[in-house]
Design an enzyme around this catalytic site. Structure first.
Site, PDB file in Angstrom:
ATOM      1  N   LYS A  75       0.035   3.202   5.122  1.00  0.00           N
ATOM      2  CA  LYS A  75      -0.615   3.364   5.573  1.00  0.00           C
ATOM      3  C   LYS A  75      -0.411   2.970   6.816  1.00  0.00           C
ATOM      4  O   LYS A  75       1.104   2.437   7.941  1.00  0.00           O
ATOM      5  CB  LYS A  75      -1.514   1.264   5.007  1.00  0.00           C
ATOM      6  CG  LYS A  75      -2.765   1.214   6.112  1.00  0.00           C
ATOM      7  CD  LYS A  75      -2.540   0.177   4.594  1.00  0.00           C
ATOM      8  CE  LYS A  75      -3.957  -0.900   5.620  1.00  0.00           C
ATOM      9  NZ  LYS A  75      -4.495  -2.370   4.940  1.00  0.00           N
ATOM     10  N   SER A 150      -8.861  -2.621   2.940  1.00  0.00           N
ATOM     11  CA  SER A 150      -8.427  -1.493   3.753  1.00  0.00           C
ATOM     12  C   SER A 150      -7.612  -0.439   3.815  1.00  0.00           C
ATOM     13  O   SER A 150      -7.585   0.270   4.411  1.00  0.00           O
ATOM     14  CB  SER A 150      -8.018  -2.612   5.379  1.00  0.00           C
ATOM     15  OG  SER A 150      -7.160  -2.843   5.146  1.00  0.00           O
ATOM     16  N   SER A 174      -6.798  -5.964   0.160  1.00  0.00           N
ATOM     17  CA  SER A 174      -6.751  -4.884   1.120  1.00  0.00           C
ATOM     18  C   SER A 174      -5.921  -3.511   0.141  1.00  0.00           C
ATOM     19  O   SER A 174      -5.850  -2.137   0.336  1.00  0.00           O
ATOM     20  CB  SER A 174      -6.726  -4.885   2.328  1.00  0.00           C
ATOM     21  OG  SER A 174      -8.093  -4.798   3.120  1.00  0.00           O
TER      22      SER A 174
HETATM   23  N1  GLN Z   1     -11.509  -7.134   3.219  1.00  0.00           N
HETATM   24  C1  GLN Z   1     -11.189  -8.533   3.867  1.00  0.00           C
HETATM   25  C2  GLN Z   1     -11.091  -7.855   5.491  1.00  0.00           C
HETATM   26  O1  GLN Z   1     -11.723  -7.056   5.670  1.00  0.00           O
HETATM   27  C3  GLN Z   1      -9.610  -7.806   3.531  1.00  0.00           C
HETATM   28  C4  GLN Z   1      -8.713  -7.498   4.569  1.00  0.00           C
HETATM   29  C5  GLN Z   1      -7.665  -6.787   3.647  1.00  0.00           C
HETATM   30  O2  GLN Z   1      -6.570  -7.362   2.863  1.00  0.00           O
HETATM   31  N2  GLN Z   1      -6.485  -6.401   5.227  1.00  0.00           N
HETATM   32  O3  GLN Z   1     -10.088  -9.192   6.029  1.00  0.00           O
END
Ligand code: GLN
Length: 488
Positions: A75, A150, A174
């Site tokens: 990532k 994400s 994410s």
């Molecule tokens: N969807 C969550 C957010 O937008 C989780 C993001 C993540 O785990 N990095 O913060």
């Protein structure tokens, strides 16, 4: 084995071939590269690829190492020396990492080869990868739908066999949510299990790096290679890393699995509910006992998470000031103009929204009402899990309330997007570990869309959730399901 079949292998299978010298690391990279050339125009999972650097590594790698010669996708929020690290943001558009994150150093020590950086929501803020400033990643199961987020690039790449395995980060879901939406395995390690050194921080008390893979065994292999104490991260726990593959294959007799009554919410897709119900039956048939548990503060999870995560993000993102790295506004009038325009031009809408919200939550006069209060409820959420784990070995739930949604469907409504984490973010708040495994395919419109089953375990009890997830996975066929080959 013919070259085109190579990318479909699991890490464990590939490692076997490499060790037996039936295939050379260079051939593996070549066939992966050819496959990525075919899949990228359809899914756009990668932000950058560097097969030249990877080939240099492949030429000298020791294939007898635990992951010797296995290419790994990363990532784009984790620093890989010499490679871009954009975090999906224009503000880091031209940034190159001057050093390796600890997880990358460990990967290299285990013989794994980083070759590409995957697309993501800007600074890991989002649930669909649509907040990337650079490109839209598509779900390999249906290109009209999101891959989740994400870590959507990592999940889509693994699902499309455009990566043998990948790492992502999970702050509120994410890794697990995109894994569920793309039909792969994703693991959020317990807080402190994996070093965060070299990971660009979003919310430091919640962030963890973890694997996305085709099978549970592959994730266990990545965890063995990457977990453990790190003097460079004071939150990386000084606890031995068990052999996470040792318990794989054990049956589930005597195992107690908790089903939280609060998770059977309205708004859960009927096909997701049916798939999870069937998975519970399957787990019972393997010897597990399903026990009702209660996590009474579940309802507050989203609110608490979005206060704490934005508060921490507002502090962490203050470093992007155009002075030390990244984008810098041209010809500033004065210092304030420099900061204002650098950040105004560099950050996207969702990141700005969160910086504003987080700054507000931390501001004097509001701190007690929001940040402090949220911290107190976080503790209650942690205690809910502690009480439940006194009765059960692991907790079962859907990973996401819905299968992959359509591109654009939730972009105008941040609150709808935030609800994607409803089953995942309490795990981050409590610091426990979790895994998502494929447990079904929903039929929506003309597409088949993966469904994920989440197992949550006590802090540092990764071995247990690997055992349960592996037993479930091997007794079903879901992990073998592949997305349709991209239309030519
Ligand atoms: N969807 C969550 C957010 O937008 C989780 C993001 C993540 O785990 N990095 O913060």
């Amino acid at each position: 084995m013919s070259q085109p079949e190579l990318p479909a292998l699991t890490i464990a299978e590939l490692q076997g071939l490499l060790r037996r010298r039936e295939v050379a690391p260079r051939e593996v990279l070549e066939s992966l590269r050819a496959h990525i050339e075919a899949t990228e125009p359809k899914i756009d999972a990668y932000l950058s690829l560097d097969f030249e650097a990877a080939a240099d590594e492949a030429a000298k790698v020791d294939v007898d190492l635990p992951l010797g010669g296995v290419p790994i996708a990363v990532k784009d929020i984790i620093n890989v020396k010499g490679q871009p690290c954009t975090c999906g943001s224009k503000i880091l558009g031209s940034y190159r990492a001057p050093y390796d994150a600890t997880v990358i150093r460990r990967f290299r020590a285990a013989g794994a080869i980083p070759f590409g950086k995957t697309n993501m929501d800007e600074f890991a803020m989002g649930s669909s990868t649509e907040n990337s400033s650079f490109k839209v990643t598509r779900n390999p199961w249906d290109p009209a739908r999101v891959p989740g987020g994400s870590s959507g690039g990592s999940a889509a790449a693994v699902a499309a066999d455009a990566a043998f395995g990948a790492v992502g980060t999970d702050t509120g879901g994410s890794i697990r949510q995109p894994a569920a939406l793309c039909g792969v395995v994703g693991v959020k390690p317990s807080y402190g299990r994996v070093s965060r050194f070299g990971l660009v921080a979003f919310a430091s008390s919640l962030d963890q790096v973890g694997p996305l893979t085709k099978t549970v065994r592959d994730s266990a292999m990545i965890m063995i290679a990457t977990a453990g104490h790190d003097p460079k991260d004071s939150t990386a726990l000084n606890q031995p890393v068990p052999d996470y593959t040792a318990g794989l294959g054990r049956d589930l007799r005597g195992m107690k699995l908790g089903l939280p009554k609060e998770y059977m919410i309205e708004g859960i897709d009927p096909q997701v509910k049916a798939a999870v119900d069937a998975a519970l039956k399957q787990l019972e048939s393997l010897g597990a006992e399903i026990v009702d548990v209660s996590l009474p503060h579940t309802d507050y999870g989203i609110a608490v998470y979005y206060f704490l995560a934005t508060a921490e993000a507002s502090a962490n993102l203050a470093r992007f000031d155009g002075v030390r790295y990244g984008h810098r506004a041209e010809n500033p009038r004065d210092l304030l103009d420099h900061y204002g325009r650098t950040r105004g031009e560099g950050f996207g809408q969702e990141v700005k929204r969160r910086i504003i919200l987080g700054t507000y939550a931390l501001s004097s006069g509001y701190y007690d009402a929001y940040y402090l209060r949220a911290q107190k409820v976080r503790e209650l959420i942690r205690q809910d899990f502690a009480k439940a784990f006194a009765k059960v070995d692991a907790i079962v739930s859907p990973t996401s309330p819905v299968p992959a949604f359509k591109l654009g469907e939730r972009t105008a409504d941040p609150l709808a997007m935030y609800l994607a984490d409803i089953f995942t973010n309490t795990g981050n708040l409590a610091g426990i570990c979790g895994i998502s495994v494929p447990c079904g395919l929903a039929k929506i419109d003309n597409a088949q869309l993966p469904i994920g089953l989440q197992l949550l375990g006590k802090a540092l009890d990764e071995a247990r959730i690997f055992e349960i997830a592996h037993a479930y996975e091997q007794s079903t066929e879901w992990h073998k399901a592949k997305p349709p080959a991209p239309a030519k």
